[in-house]
Design a protein around this motif. Structure first.
Motif, PDB file in Angstrom:
ATOM      1  N   VAL A   6     -11.165  -1.767   1.938  1.00 11.69           N
ATOM      2  CA  VAL A   6      -9.770  -1.432   2.530  1.00 11.69           C
ATOM      3  C   VAL A   6      -9.030  -2.777   2.320  1.00 11.69           C
ATOM      4  O   VAL A   6      -9.008  -3.229   2.567  1.00 11.69           O
ATOM      5  CB  VAL A   6     -10.220  -0.961   4.328  1.00 11.69           C
ATOM      6  N   PRO A   7      -7.745  -1.498   1.904  1.00  9.23           N
ATOM      7  CA  PRO A   7      -6.686  -3.316   2.101  1.00  9.23           C
ATOM      8  C   PRO A   7      -6.458  -3.271   3.049  1.00  9.23           C
ATOM      9  O   PRO A   7      -5.907  -2.695   3.902  1.00  9.23           O
ATOM     10  CB  PRO A   7      -5.689  -1.930   0.855  1.00  9.23           C
ATOM     11  N   LEU A   8      -5.799  -4.455   3.092  1.00  8.29           N
ATOM     12  CA  LEU A   8      -5.103  -5.275   4.613  1.00  8.29           C
ATOM     13  C   LEU A   8      -3.907  -4.722   4.445  1.00  8.29           C
ATOM     14  O   LEU A   8      -2.892  -5.818   3.565  1.00  8.29           O
ATOM     15  CB  LEU A   8      -6.218  -6.362   4.887  1.00  8.29           C
ATOM     16  N   ILE A   9      -2.745  -4.241   5.439  1.00  8.05           N
ATOM     17  CA  ILE A   9      -1.104  -4.968   5.273  1.00  8.05           C
ATOM     18  C   ILE A   9      -0.888  -5.426   6.568  1.00  8.05           C
ATOM     19  O   ILE A   9      -1.784  -5.751   7.581  1.00  8.05           O
ATOM     20  CB  ILE A   9      -1.142  -2.860   5.641  1.00  8.05           C
ATOM     21  N   LEU A  10      -0.119  -6.557   5.791  1.00  2.00           N
ATOM     22  CA  LEU A  10       0.329  -7.271   7.245  1.00  2.00           C
ATOM     23  C   LEU A  10       1.706  -6.453   7.679  1.00  2.00           C
ATOM     24  O   LEU A  10       2.409  -5.921   7.050  1.00  2.00           O
ATOM     25  CB  LEU A  10       0.959  -8.726   7.011  1.00  2.00           C
ATOM     26  N   VAL A  11       1.986  -6.096   9.171  1.00  2.93           N
ATOM     27  CA  VAL A  11       3.257  -5.595   9.634  1.00  2.93           C
ATOM     28  C   VAL A  11       3.298  -6.160  10.557  1.00  2.93           C
ATOM     29  O   VAL A  11       2.738  -6.787  11.627  1.00  2.93           O
ATOM     30  CB  VAL A  11       2.267  -3.883  10.162  1.00  2.93           C
ATOM     31  N   PHE A  31      -6.003   2.913   5.723  1.00  3.55           N
ATOM     32  CA  PHE A  31      -5.560   0.566   5.181  1.00  3.55           C
ATOM     33  C   PHE A  31      -6.241   0.784   6.077  1.00  3.55           C
ATOM     34  O   PHE A  31      -6.600   0.697   7.687  1.00  3.55           O
ATOM     35  CB  PHE A  31      -3.997   1.112   5.081  1.00  3.55           C
ATOM     36  N   ALA A  32      -6.769  -0.674   6.173  1.00  2.28           N
ATOM     37  CA  ALA A  32      -7.006  -1.370   7.748  1.00  2.28           C
ATOM     38  C   ALA A  32      -5.437  -2.697   8.196  1.00  2.28           C
ATOM     39  O   ALA A  32      -3.960  -2.803   7.208  1.00  2.28           O
ATOM     40  CB  ALA A  32      -7.435  -2.827   7.567  1.00  2.28           C
ATOM     41  N   SER A  33      -4.922  -2.956   8.834  1.00  2.00           N
ATOM     42  CA  SER A  33      -3.715  -3.639   9.627  1.00  2.00           C
ATOM     43  C   SER A  33      -3.552  -4.433  10.315  1.00  2.00           C
ATOM     44  O   SER A  33      -4.637  -4.582  11.033  1.00  2.00           O
ATOM     45  CB  SER A  33      -2.705  -2.605   9.413  1.00  2.00           C
ATOM     46  N   THR A  50      -6.102 -16.557   4.911  1.00  2.00           N
ATOM     47  CA  THR A  50      -7.782 -16.405   5.839  1.00  2.00           C
ATOM     48  C   THR A  50      -7.585 -15.768   5.388  1.00  2.00           C
ATOM     49  O   THR A  50      -8.762 -14.604   5.353  1.00  2.00           O
ATOM     50  CB  THR A  50      -8.105 -16.721   6.546  1.00  2.00           C
ATOM     51  N   LYS A  51      -7.127 -14.158   4.766  1.00  2.00           N
ATOM     52  CA  LYS A  51      -7.156 -12.379   4.242  1.00  2.00           C
ATOM     53  C   LYS A  51      -6.392 -12.592   3.652  1.00  2.00           C
ATOM     54  O   LYS A  51      -5.071 -12.873   3.062  1.00  2.00           O
ATOM     55  CB  LYS A  51      -6.736 -11.674   5.849  1.00  2.00           C
ATOM     56  N   ASN A  52      -6.576 -11.360   3.180  1.00  2.00           N
ATOM     57  CA  ASN A  52      -5.801 -11.114   1.279  1.00  2.00           C
ATOM     58  C   ASN A  52      -5.515  -9.808   1.853  1.00  2.00           C
ATOM     59  O   ASN A  52      -5.246  -8.885   1.610  1.00  2.00           O
ATOM     60  CB  ASN A  52      -7.098 -10.262   0.538  1.00  2.00           C
ATOM     61  N   TYR A  53      -4.365 -10.271   2.016  1.00  2.00           N
ATOM     62  CA  TYR A  53      -3.243  -9.126   2.505  1.00  2.00           C
ATOM     63  C   TYR A  53      -2.343  -8.542   1.283  1.00  2.00           C
ATOM     64  O   TYR A  53      -2.453  -9.173   0.279  1.00  2.00           O
ATOM     65  CB  TYR A  53      -1.826  -9.563   3.284  1.00  2.00           C
ATOM     66  N   LYS A  54      -2.560  -7.069   1.079  1.00  2.00           N
ATOM     67  CA  LYS A  54      -2.036  -6.527   0.175  1.00  2.00           C
ATOM     68  C   LYS A  54       0.202  -5.677   0.646  1.00  2.00           C
ATOM     69  O   LYS A  54       0.395  -5.653  -0.685  1.00  2.00           O
ATOM     70  CB  LYS A  54      -2.632  -4.947  -0.353  1.00  2.00           C
ATOM     71  N   VAL A 115       5.068   5.553   5.765  1.00  2.00           N
ATOM     72  CA  VAL A 115       4.434   4.148   5.701  1.00  2.00           C
ATOM     73  C   VAL A 115       3.851   4.095   4.406  1.00  2.00           C
ATOM     74  O   VAL A 115       3.887   3.259   3.502  1.00  2.00           O
ATOM     75  CB  VAL A 115       4.160   3.651   6.349  1.00  2.00           C
ATOM     76  N   VAL A 116       2.562   5.298   4.742  1.00  2.00           N
ATOM     77  CA  VAL A 116       1.376   5.315   3.895  1.00  2.00           C
ATOM     78  C   VAL A 116       1.539   5.653   2.420  1.00  2.00           C
ATOM     79  O   VAL A 116       1.346   5.205   1.412  1.00  2.00           O
ATOM     80  CB  VAL A 116       0.603   6.359   4.305  1.00  2.00           C
ATOM     81  N   THR A 117       2.805   6.103   2.376  1.00  2.00           N
ATOM     82  CA  THR A 117       3.310   7.333   1.009  1.00  2.00           C
ATOM     83  C   THR A 117       3.501   5.479  -0.116  1.00  2.00           C
ATOM     84  O   THR A 117       3.911   5.410  -1.003  1.00  2.00           O
ATOM     85  CB  THR A 117       4.283   7.796   1.529  1.00  2.00           C
TER      86      THR A 117
END
Length: 130
Positions: A6-11, A31-33, A50-54, A115-117
C-alpha cells in the motif's frame, strides 16, 4: 500472485481534527499514512529512509521553525520528482512563489476525497517512465 504494498504517504498537519480527516480519507482511498505535526519530524523520517514514502501532504502553516513550504523544498532537494500536495487556508496566494514545481494546492476547507485524487494524479503522472 504478488500483493503490492500500500503506498505510504507522509502527512504534516498540526491541526489534530484535520489529521484524522486526512488519515481516514487516505485509508479509504487505499493509502497508508504517517501523520506528523511538525516539519522537523517529517524531515527526520524522510531523510532516515526507513520507510518508502510515495508523496508528501503538508499544511503550509505549521507550528515550529519550518513551514510546509520548507519541508517540500528540502524533500525536493533529495528527490526532485517527489509528489507534493500542499494544504492551506490562508496562504494559498503564496503558492505560485513559494510552492515547488509540479505540486498541487488544496485550499481549506476541501473535500477529503480531493486529497486522494491529488495524490493519485501525481503518482500516476510519475509512473509514465520505467
Amino acid at each position: 500472485m504478488v500483493v503490492s504494498e500500500v503506498p505510504l504517504i507522509l502527512v504534516v498537519e498540526d491541526d489534530y481534527p484535520l489529521q484524522g480527516i486526512v488519515e481516514d480519507s487516505l485509508t479509504d482511498g487505499g493509502f497508508a499514512s504517517d501523520i506528523l505535526s511538525s516539519a522537523e519530524e517529517a524531515l527526520t523520517l524522510f531523510k532516515g529512509k526507513t520507510k518508502n514514502y510515495k508523496a508528501l501532504v503538508a499544511d503550509v502553516n505549521l507550528k515550529g521553525r519550518l513551514s510546509g513550504w520548507d519541508v517540500a523544498r528540502q524533500i525536493r532537494e533529495i528527490d526532485p520528482a517527489f509528489p507534493i500536495i500542499y494544504m492551506s487556508g490562508a496562504a494559498a496566494d503564496q503558492w505560485p512563489s513559494r510552492g515547488v514545481p509540479n505540486s498541487v494546492l488544496l485550499e481549506k476547507p476541501f473535500a477529503p476525497a480531493q486529497v486522494v485524487t491529488a495524490i493519485s494524479n501525481l503518482l500516476n503522472a510519475g509512473t509514465s517512465t520505467p
